[in-house]
Scaffold this active site. Structure first.
Site, mmCIF file in Angstrom:
data_model
loop_
_atom_site.group_PDB
_atom_site.id
_atom_site.type_symbol
_atom_site.label_atom_id
_atom_site.label_comp_id
_atom_site.label_asym_id
_atom_site.label_seq_id
_atom_site.Cartn_x
_atom_site.Cartn_y
_atom_site.Cartn_z
ATOM 1 N N ALA A 32 2.455 -1.102 -5.629
ATOM 2 C CA ALA A 32 1.070 -1.266 -5.170
ATOM 3 C C ALA A 32 0.497 0.100 -4.817
ATOM 4 O O ALA A 32 1.132 0.863 -4.122
ATOM 5 C CB ALA A 32 1.020 -2.168 -3.951
ATOM 6 N N THR A 33 -0.643 0.419 -5.325
ATOM 7 C CA THR A 33 -1.359 1.671 -5.055
ATOM 8 C C THR A 33 -2.833 1.323 -4.976
ATOM 9 O O THR A 33 -3.216 0.309 -5.548
ATOM 10 C CB THR A 33 -1.183 2.657 -6.207
ATOM 11 N N THR A 34 -3.688 1.997 -4.475
ATOM 12 C CA THR A 34 -3.733 3.235 -3.737
ATOM 13 C C THR A 34 -4.410 2.963 -2.398
ATOM 14 O O THR A 34 -5.327 2.157 -2.364
ATOM 15 C CB THR A 34 -4.591 4.263 -4.528
ATOM 16 N N LYS A 65 -3.818 -4.925 0.452
ATOM 17 C CA LYS A 65 -2.890 -3.851 0.849
ATOM 18 C C LYS A 65 -3.186 -3.307 2.249
ATOM 19 O O LYS A 65 -2.449 -2.459 2.741
ATOM 20 C CB LYS A 65 -2.968 -2.696 -0.147
#
Lengths: 253, 255
Positions: A32-34, A65
């Site tokens: 998982a980004t950013t 996130k």
């Protein structure tokens, strides 16, 4: 057992908190980004794209996130979601457990160290390269007068760093840090002076640019109702920036 | 001594009497299920009678502070472990009291060479509506009763407790506003503490209202609200009397 420490209680009841090792030849991991955070006039804006990838595959564009750990703490995760979400759950339970059992809230310093402790306990997974988590943490120091929000970033081994103005993590972080650094030095307004609408618009622009250079970073697209996760941490608590506010910011000049 | 059955029965009876005697001076605590939440009330010295346990769970009790603390801690441990290993929705009062705490209290009560828990407790679990609220009464010997909604009173005197509970159930339907409910609970508290009957000779409302205001001077009215309408997971909210539109004798109500 340490009074009010949920990890001690959990270890006593169930043994290890996180799995110590994984077999070699593990499957391709989801990443998982950013994520990033910067100070603005109202507090700290914490942002994350919503894409999760596994190799060259996009797993989903709907991941959250930026997670609320308690009313004054945010965790932004970059890395392997399996480990990161578990860390978030451990921290959420730990903070609430401490508050309820000890009849007082955990200090900001202790919250910051609690995350560092989890990262250190994740060391075997990190060293094998299959469970790396590099999070950001934002929390309000309620003991200060007046209470003030702070940003912390970590390395994969658990070292913690206090960010003066901003921090970013994940595969799109290089682009975002460059722009944030430029804006912080030469921009008008500088991020700490931005109003909420300005900060929201700036965060969305940052994600859009990062998505241009990094395929693992999901951008924002009003046509598909695909927006970022944006949360504003103020001394009074957490405010979530709704999709409608993001759409408005994107259409503003 | 305990090898002889009748001696054991005698020892248990003495123990029951001892617990009852020790709890005589404790002041009652209450829980009332209302439309928008569950109200908990006690009068003590601040954070000594009403406590948050988990997202939708609270505890109120009277007795020895160290014993209340041990039970409170055990309940918090059980609830958080259950929530972490399963989910927050799996933390239920019926299991918490029935399978967790009751057995501990019973075991301690029957260990006649060690001190029993000097506690009388009530627990509240917030449901999606008042009919799904769960209130539980747990006694020092581990016996317990679970009720769906309504009003629960917890004192050291079973007869007075029953009378107060019946009176409050008649007076306090779930639709009653929170401020009125708080005042009724305080009136019942005053009647119990001053040994006023709940039968025909129940003091008139003005006397009851003046009574609790005067009796709570120099003490802390511990008030908590399990908020049914809140969007956050943790529904427990400590309240001050002023927040429910009431004032003590030191600060009389406006008008």
């Amino acid at each position: 057992m340490i009074a009010g420490d949920f990890l001690s209680l959990l270890a006593q009841a169930h043994g290890a908190i996180l799995p110590p090792t994984v077999p070699t030849g593990a499957p391709v991991q989801t990443q998982a980004t950013t994520v990033f955070a910067f100070h603005c006039a109202a507090g700290v804006l914490v942002a994350g794209d919503r894409r999760a990838t596994a190799g060259n595959q996009i797993v989903t564009d709907r991941v959250e996130k930026v997670l609320e750990l308690d009313p004054t703490s945010l965790l932004a995760i970059a890395g392997v979601p399996a480990m990161a979400f578990e860390m978030a759950r451990v921290l959420q339970t730990s903070f609430e457990y401490y508050r309820r059992s000890q009849l007082q809230t955990l200090s900001l310093a202790a919250k910051v160290r609690a995350l560092a402790r989890l990262l250190r306990e994740n060391l075997p997974m990190t060293l094998q390269g299959v469970g790396v988590v590099v999070p950001l943490f934002a929390g309000v120091d309620t003991a200060a007068a007046p209470p003030a929000p702070h940003i912390y970033f970590y390395d994969p081994l658990g070292a913690q760093f206090h960010a003066v103005n901003f921090a970013a993590s994940g595969s799109g972080a290089t682009t975002i840090r460059s722009i944030l650094s430029f804006q912080d030095r030469y921009g008008q307004p500088r991020p700490p002076q931005m109003t909420r609408p300005q900060a929201v618009q700036f965060a969305l622009q940052l994600l859009s640019v990062a998505a241009e250079f990094d395929s693992a970073t999901g951008g924002v697209d009003p046509q598909t109702q695909s927006y970022a996760t944006l949360k504003l941490l103020t001394p009074a608590g957490i405010q979530t920036v709704a999709d409608s506010e993001q759409a408005q910011a994107l259409s503003a000049p | 001594m305990t090898e002889e059955p009748y001696r054991w029965l005698e020892a248990i009876a003495n123990r029951r009497e001892y617990v009852r005697e020790q709890l005589k001076a404790g002041t009652p605590v209450f829980a009332a299920s209302l439309t928008d939440g569950i109200l908990l009330l006690g009068v003590g010295s601040g954070q000594s009678k009403v406590f948050e346990l988990f997202d939708r769970h609270a505890l109120a009790g009277l007795g020895h502070p160290a014993d209340i603390e041990r039970i409170r801690q055990a309940a918090i441990d059980l609830a958080h472990l259950e929530s972490f290993t399963r989910a927050a929705e799996d933390v239920t009062l019926r299991r918490l009291v029935g399978f967790g705490l009751s057995a501990q209290l019973k075991s301690a009560f029957e260990q006649i060479y060690s001190a029993p828990f000097l506690v009388e407790l009530l627990f509240a679990e917030l449901g999606s509506d008042p009919a799904r609220d769960c209130l539980a009464r747990l006694h020092a010997d581990g016996t317990f009763q679970v009720h769906q909604g309504g009003v629960l009173v917890c004192t050291g005197d079973p007869e007075a407790e029953r009378a107060a509970q019946q009176w409050l159930r008649d007076q306090l339907p779930p639709s009653r506003p929170r401020s009125e409910a708080t005042e009724l609970l305080l009136e019942a508290w005053w009647c119990l503490v001053h040994h006023r009957t709940f039968a025909e000779q129940l003091p008139q409302e003005p006397e009851r209202r003046a009574g609790w205001r005067s009796a709570t001077q120099g003490r802390t009215v511990e008030l908590a609200w399990l908020n049914r309408t809140a969007a956050k997971p943790a529904r427990f909210e400590p309240l001050r009397l002023e927040q429910v539109g009431l004032a003590t004798a030191a600060s009389p109500p406006p008008g």
